[in-house]
Design a protein around this motif. Structure first.
Motif, PDB file in Angstrom:
ATOM      1  N   MET A  33       0.825  -1.202   0.000  1.00  0.00           N
ATOM      2  CA  MET A  33       0.000   0.000   0.000  1.00  0.00           C
ATOM      3  C   MET A  33       0.860   1.254   0.000  1.00  0.00           C
ATOM      4  O   MET A  33       1.986   1.250   0.491  1.00  0.00           O
ATOM      5  CB  MET A  33      -0.890   0.042   1.254  1.00  0.00           C
ATOM      6  CG  MET A  33      -1.860  -1.083   1.400  1.00  0.00           C
ATOM      7  SD  MET A  33      -2.635  -1.037   3.024  1.00  0.00           S
ATOM      8  CE  MET A  33      -4.295  -0.697   2.565  1.00  0.00           C
ATOM      9  N   ASP A  34       0.286   2.307  -0.502  1.00  0.00           N
ATOM     10  CA  ASP A  34       0.844   3.642  -0.349  1.00  0.00           C
ATOM     11  C   ASP A  34       0.923   3.915   1.161  1.00  0.00           C
ATOM     12  O   ASP A  34       0.052   3.453   1.918  1.00  0.00           O
ATOM     13  CB  ASP A  34      -0.119   4.600  -1.055  1.00  0.00           C
ATOM     14  CG  ASP A  34       0.175   6.047  -0.782  1.00  0.00           C
ATOM     15  OD1 ASP A  34       0.933   6.640  -1.558  1.00  0.00           O
ATOM     16  OD2 ASP A  34      -0.378   6.566   0.212  1.00  0.00           O
ATOM     17  N   HIS A  35       1.941   4.637   1.618  1.00  0.00           N
ATOM     18  CA  HIS A  35       2.097   4.883   3.053  1.00  0.00           C
ATOM     19  C   HIS A  35       0.870   5.565   3.650  1.00  0.00           C
ATOM     20  O   HIS A  35       0.490   5.280   4.787  1.00  0.00           O
ATOM     21  CB  HIS A  35       3.346   5.704   3.327  1.00  0.00           C
ATOM     22  CG  HIS A  35       4.602   4.920   3.169  1.00  0.00           C
ATOM     23  ND1 HIS A  35       5.834   5.427   3.497  1.00  0.00           N
ATOM     24  CD2 HIS A  35       4.847   3.665   2.724  1.00  0.00           C
ATOM     25  CE1 HIS A  35       6.765   4.522   3.256  1.00  0.00           C
ATOM     26  NE2 HIS A  35       6.184   3.450   2.783  1.00  0.00           N
ATOM     27  N   PHE A  36       0.246   6.454   2.901  1.00  0.00           N
ATOM     28  CA  PHE A  36      -0.974   7.124   3.362  1.00  0.00           C
ATOM     29  C   PHE A  36      -2.074   6.102   3.641  1.00  0.00           C
ATOM     30  O   PHE A  36      -2.707   6.120   4.696  1.00  0.00           O
ATOM     31  CB  PHE A  36      -1.422   8.149   2.306  1.00  0.00           C
ATOM     32  CG  PHE A  36      -2.745   8.776   2.597  1.00  0.00           C
ATOM     33  CD1 PHE A  36      -2.862   9.797   3.526  1.00  0.00           C
ATOM     34  CD2 PHE A  36      -3.893   8.352   1.937  1.00  0.00           C
ATOM     35  CE1 PHE A  36      -4.090  10.382   3.793  1.00  0.00           C
ATOM     36  CE2 PHE A  36      -5.125   8.929   2.203  1.00  0.00           C
ATOM     37  CZ  PHE A  36      -5.224   9.948   3.131  1.00  0.00           C
ATOM     38  N   ASP A  37      -2.300   5.198   2.684  1.00  0.00           N
ATOM     39  CA  ASP A  37      -3.349   4.186   2.860  1.00  0.00           C
ATOM     40  C   ASP A  37      -3.015   3.215   3.986  1.00  0.00           C
ATOM     41  O   ASP A  37      -3.907   2.784   4.727  1.00  0.00           O
ATOM     42  CB  ASP A  37      -3.575   3.422   1.557  1.00  0.00           C
ATOM     43  CG  ASP A  37      -4.214   4.298   0.480  1.00  0.00           C
ATOM     44  OD1 ASP A  37      -4.967   5.221   0.846  1.00  0.00           O
ATOM     45  OD2 ASP A  37      -3.945   4.069  -0.711  1.00  0.00           O
ATOM     46  N   ALA A  38      -1.744   2.876   4.135  1.00  0.00           N
ATOM     47  CA  ALA A  38      -1.339   1.992   5.233  1.00  0.00           C
ATOM     48  C   ALA A  38      -1.598   2.666   6.575  1.00  0.00           C
ATOM     49  O   ALA A  38      -2.107   2.032   7.510  1.00  0.00           O
ATOM     50  CB  ALA A  38       0.135   1.621   5.095  1.00  0.00           C
TER      51      ALA A  38
END
Length: 173
Positions: A33-38
């Motif tokens: 995942m993108d760090h934001f989504d994680a």
């Protein structure tokens, strides 16, 4: 078996089981995942920490659960949960989202460390029966919370590769 040994065995095995589950199922997904989504996924889990207020609910915990343990655990959990909810509510305002992500992870991590310290100070393993129904929180939930805080810090400290580097083998366009 003595309550202290049983409680400590449960706690260690809670970490072992969650580390096995996290390593096999959760971590591989979070890494893609993108760090934001994680961080959103981790914040969603921690948004339920308002439930920690149950440490102060008579009838759920025993009357001899030390207040010096129960009250700080309850309020720090509650604060962490509210900060995680604020992170989720601020997803459209990225700087605010990241501020709340850092805040809930710092508060939550410190909460868990202080809870371990306070548990040792009040000899909580010997009084584990006073946890009542809340016994499941330190055994089943706290290990997952600690593991996800560590994962969140990993993502916060690690640079997100941009799309060109991730898909172009490190060659920038």
């Amino acid at each position: 078996m003595f309550p202290q040994i049983l409680f400590q065995t449960h706690l260690v095995l809670g970490y072992v089981a969650w580390l096995l589950c996290f390593g096999a199922y959760i971590w591989p997904r979070l890494k893609t995942m993108d760090h934001f989504d994680a961080q959103r996924a981790i914040a969603t889990l921690h948004s339920f920490r308002f439930f920690g207020l149950v440490f102060m609910l008579p009838g759920v915990v025993g009357p001899n659960l030390p207040a010096s343990f129960a009250a700080p655990a309850a309020y720090w959990d509650f604060t962490t949960g509210v900060l995680a909810m604020l992170a989720l509510l601020s997803v459209r305002i990225r700087p605010l989202f990241w501020l709340f992500v850092v805040a809930f992870n710092l508060v939550g991590f410190v909460d868990l460390l202080f809870n371990y310290y306070h548990a040792v100070q009040v000899d909580l393993p010997a009084k584990a029966g006073e946890l009542g129904a809340v016994y499941a929180i330190p055994i089943l939930i706290v290990p997952l919370l600690m593991i996800t805080h560590v994962a969140a810090f990993y993502f916060l400290l690690r640079r997100q590769p941009n799309a060109t580097q991730a898909f172009g083998g490190g060659v920038t366009a």
